[in-house]
Design an enzyme around this catalytic site. Structure first.
Site, PDB file in Angstrom:
ATOM      1  N   HIS A  40       0.823  -1.208   0.000  1.00  0.00           N
ATOM      2  CA  HIS A  40       0.000   0.000   0.000  1.00  0.00           C
ATOM      3  C   HIS A  40       0.859   1.261   0.000  1.00  0.00           C
ATOM      4  CE1 HIS A  40      -2.982   2.696   2.344  1.00  0.00           C
ATOM      5  NE2 HIS A  40      -3.455   2.559   1.126  1.00  0.00           N
ATOM      6  N   ARG A  41       0.748   2.042  -1.062  1.00  0.00           N
ATOM      7  CA  ARG A  41       1.581   3.245  -1.240  1.00  0.00           C
ATOM      8  C   ARG A  41       3.063   2.865  -1.198  1.00  0.00           C
ATOM      9  NH1 ARG A  41      -1.772   7.033   3.104  1.00  0.00           N
ATOM     10  NH2 ARG A  41      -3.814   6.188   2.550  1.00  0.00           N
ATOM     11  N   HIS A  82      -0.904  11.023  -1.782  1.00  0.00           N
ATOM     12  CA  HIS A  82      -2.212  10.567  -1.328  1.00  0.00           C
ATOM     13  C   HIS A  82      -3.174  11.709  -1.023  1.00  0.00           C
ATOM     14  CE1 HIS A  82      -5.192   9.320   1.728  1.00  0.00           C
ATOM     15  NE2 HIS A  82      -5.270   8.218   1.003  1.00  0.00           N
ATOM     16  N   GLU A 150      -4.217   4.375  -8.235  1.00  0.00           N
ATOM     17  CA  GLU A 150      -5.474   5.015  -7.859  1.00  0.00           C
ATOM     18  C   GLU A 150      -5.563   6.429  -8.431  1.00  0.00           C
ATOM     19  OE1 GLU A 150      -8.133   6.630  -4.078  1.00  0.00           O
ATOM     20  OE2 GLU A 150      -6.472   5.255  -3.683  1.00  0.00           O
ATOM     21  N   LYS A 152      -6.854   9.612  -7.679  1.00  0.00           N
ATOM     22  CA  LYS A 152      -7.272  10.215  -6.417  1.00  0.00           C
ATOM     23  C   LYS A 152      -7.996  11.533  -6.672  1.00  0.00           C
ATOM     24  CE  LYS A 152      -6.979   9.433  -1.967  1.00  0.00           C
ATOM     25  NZ  LYS A 152      -7.327   8.116  -1.386  1.00  0.00           N
ATOM     26  N   ASP A 278       0.084  -1.961   4.462  1.00  0.00           N
ATOM     27  CA  ASP A 278       1.302  -1.193   4.693  1.00  0.00           C
ATOM     28  C   ASP A 278       2.455  -2.106   5.087  1.00  0.00           C
ATOM     29  OD1 ASP A 278      -0.296   1.066   4.347  1.00  0.00           O
ATOM     30  OD2 ASP A 278      -0.516   1.438   6.500  1.00  0.00           O
TER      31      ASP A 278
END
Length: 290
Positions: A40-41, A82, A150, A152, A278
């Site tokens: 994640h990220r 993000h 994504e 965003k 994460d």
């Protein structure tokens, strides 16, 4: 310069193979595949989120899928961050003190390139920059990783769907081999419809948990639903799997953000197809434990 180590590349392939290895499910009386684990990220528990070091960390840990967030600057550059504000993950308050609330859309790419996007996470990452999407996808490619992208806040950036697809095309990410390594997802169903209409071959995912009665509608333009782990159940996953997405495969269910072993085992028991985390190493260990 971000890492381009052969060892990281090799580890990423090994990790991907391990995650997709069928495992015996005694309760089902058959064989099932472990969920794919998505960093994640990037590996954001261990390096500053949405940065090149986070991609490299995921590769070193042996993970082939990384997730990121794309937004647009005042002068039209696609960047990976993000929040719609630069405040939380950069030193923008110090560099540009008079420009609150420090929205991404109010700063040029050159201004954002001046910001430190690593010190907030730890001194070892001081000087890390907010990457452009072009820099990010090139890093992903160098590491032979896969991209879970994504869109965003697309309502803030009219036309970002076409712009993102154009950039991905220019970077070689919309050819046949890369299409298997790319998923575009968003909280905006309208945005995903645009992506699907512009480039039907791209795999798409809806961020959210549609009502069971609406799943058939979503299956018309998206290949997976990407839901918070607290909003799904075994019955929900089974209901989604009953529908066929736009590419002729069952509607898949991914879930986020799962950072502990107990939750990882719970959602795996639901039959989810992917886990976004994460801490990908924690999830992998939990899923591989007998």
């Amino acid at each position: 310069m971000h890492a381009r180590l052969v060892a990281a590349t090799t580890t990423a392939f090994v990790g991907a193979a391990t995650l997709l290895t069928p495992t015996c499910d005694a309760r089902a009386g058959g064989v099932r595949e472990q969920p794919v684990v998505i960093a994640h990220r990037g590996a954001s528990a261990y390096a500053p989120e949405n940065t090149l070091p986070a991609i490299d960390k995921a590769a070193r840990l042996g993970f082939s899928w990384v997730e990121n967030d794309v937004q647009r600057t005042k002068d039209g550059e696609l960047v990976v961050i993000h929040d719609d504000s630069l405040k939380r993950t950069t030193n923008v308050e110090q560099v540009f003190p008079g420009r609150a609330p420090w929205k991404v859309k109010d700063f040029t790419a050159a201004e954002i390139a001046r910001l430190d996007a690593g010190s907030w996470f730890g001194s070892a990452y001081a000087g890390t920059r907010v990457p452009t999407l072009k820099q990010y996808v090139r890093c992903v490619e160098d590491n032979h990783e896969n991209l879970f992208l994504e869109l965003k806040n697309p309502e803030l950036y009219p036309g970002i769907e076409r712009q993102t697809l154009d950039l991905l095309s220019n970077e070689g990410w919309l050819d046949q081999p890369h299409l298997g390594r790319l998923i575009v997802h968003s909280f905006s169903a309208d945005s995903l419809r645009i992506v699907h209409d512009l480039k039907p071959a791209v795999t798409t995912g809806f961020l959210g948990t549609p009502k069971m009665g609406d799943l058939q509608k979503y299956a018309g333009f998206t290949d997976l639903v990407d839901s918070s782990h607290s909003t799904i159940s075994k019955n929900y996953v089974a209901a989604a799997h009953a529908f066929v997405g736009p590419h002729g495969k069952r509607l898949r269910v991914f879930t986020w953000t799962v950072d502990d072993a107990a939750t990882a085992r719970t959602v795996a028991g639901y039959g989810v197809d992917g886990v976004i985390t994460d801490k990908p190493d924690v999830v992998r260990a939990a899923l591989n434990k007998p």
